[in-house]
Design a protein around this motif. Sequence first.
Motif, PDB file in Angstrom:
ATOM      1  N   ARG A  96      -5.723 -12.042  -6.781  1.00 26.73           N
ATOM      2  CA  ARG A  96      -4.241 -12.355  -7.336  1.00 26.73           C
ATOM      3  C   ARG A  96      -4.136 -13.629  -8.047  1.00 26.73           C
ATOM      4  NH1 ARG A  96      -0.283 -12.885  -2.634  1.00 26.73           N
ATOM      5  NH2 ARG A  96      -1.249 -14.545  -2.250  1.00 26.73           N
ATOM      6  N   ARG A 155       8.205  -2.902  -4.426  1.00 26.90           N
ATOM      7  CA  ARG A 155       7.473  -3.503  -5.422  1.00 26.90           C
ATOM      8  C   ARG A 155       6.121  -2.820  -5.064  1.00 26.90           C
ATOM      9  NH1 ARG A 155       3.984  -7.797  -3.470  1.00 26.90           N
ATOM     10  NH2 ARG A 155       3.866  -7.733  -1.284  1.00 26.90           N
ATOM     11  N   ILE A 156       5.477  -3.181  -6.452  1.00 24.11           N
ATOM     12  CA  ILE A 156       4.045  -2.785  -6.540  1.00 24.11           C
ATOM     13  C   ILE A 156       3.251  -3.750  -5.891  1.00 24.11           C
ATOM     14  CG2 ILE A 156       2.116  -2.080  -7.965  1.00 24.11           C
ATOM     15  CD1 ILE A 156       4.212  -0.814  -9.737  1.00 24.11           C
ATOM     16  N   MET A 157       2.787  -3.513  -5.024  1.00 21.18           N
ATOM     17  CA  MET A 157       1.823  -4.563  -4.390  1.00 21.18           C
ATOM     18  C   MET A 157       0.566  -4.794  -4.871  1.00 21.18           C
ATOM     19  SD  MET A 157       0.249  -4.397  -0.339  1.00 21.18           S
ATOM     20  CE  MET A 157      -1.399  -3.787  -0.966  1.00 21.18           C
ATOM     21  N   ASP A 186       2.632 -12.453  -7.246  1.00 26.53           N
ATOM     22  CA  ASP A 186       2.476 -11.571  -6.153  1.00 26.53           C
ATOM     23  C   ASP A 186       1.895 -10.249  -5.947  1.00 26.53           C
ATOM     24  OD1 ASP A 186       4.500 -10.336  -7.543  1.00 26.53           O
ATOM     25  OD2 ASP A 186       5.995 -10.401  -6.203  1.00 26.53           O
ATOM     26  N   THR A 187       1.477  -9.697  -7.177  1.00 28.90           N
ATOM     27  CA  THR A 187       0.724  -8.445  -7.448  1.00 28.90           C
ATOM     28  C   THR A 187      -0.407  -8.782  -7.303  1.00 28.90           C
ATOM     29  OG1 THR A 187       2.629  -7.503  -8.740  1.00 28.90           O
ATOM     30  CG2 THR A 187       0.713  -6.076  -8.855  1.00 28.90           C
ATOM     31  N   GLU A 188      -1.316  -7.756  -6.544  1.00 28.35           N
ATOM     32  CA  GLU A 188      -2.811  -8.221  -6.329  1.00 28.35           C
ATOM     33  C   GLU A 188      -3.508  -7.042  -7.167  1.00 28.35           C
ATOM     34  OE1 GLU A 188      -3.262  -7.506  -2.047  1.00 28.35           O
ATOM     35  OE2 GLU A 188      -1.697  -9.078  -1.787  1.00 28.35           O
TER      36      GLU A 188
END
Length: 138
Positions: free
Chosen positions: A51, A9-11, A56-58
């Motif tokens: 975020r 995933r892209i964090m 969930d992506t920051e």
Amino acid sequence: MADTLMRQRIMALTLVVPEYEAGLAFYVGKLGFDLLEDTDMGGGKRWVRVRPKGGDTELLLARAVNDDQRAAIGNQTGGRVFLFLETDDFDRDYAAYVAAGVTFLEAPRSEPYGKVVVMQDPFGNKWDLLEPADDGSS
């Protein structure tokens, strides 16, 4: 060798801002994002993570420190919409952002994929605020 399921995933994405406080004022103060971390790294550098609530992506807010980075502020995608903020209640968030003074570049509209409007952060980055259309699968 057996196939294994890879999960990726892209964090986070880096967002270049002129100053940390300006980034925090908009993303936390106006959009209501959560401040996850603000760590002093020394030498004027900070590790600042925000975020959207429930996401969930920051975003890693990075202060521009040279001419190339300053030139990229607000134009990290060459003028296109940069990020897409999905919401479960378009009308609620649109009204809150209007009240907070967020800049909108158009009137809200309905598209086959959902309700959407283009907004702009104070640095020039374009965002879509989007409530996806109900696809009938739930």
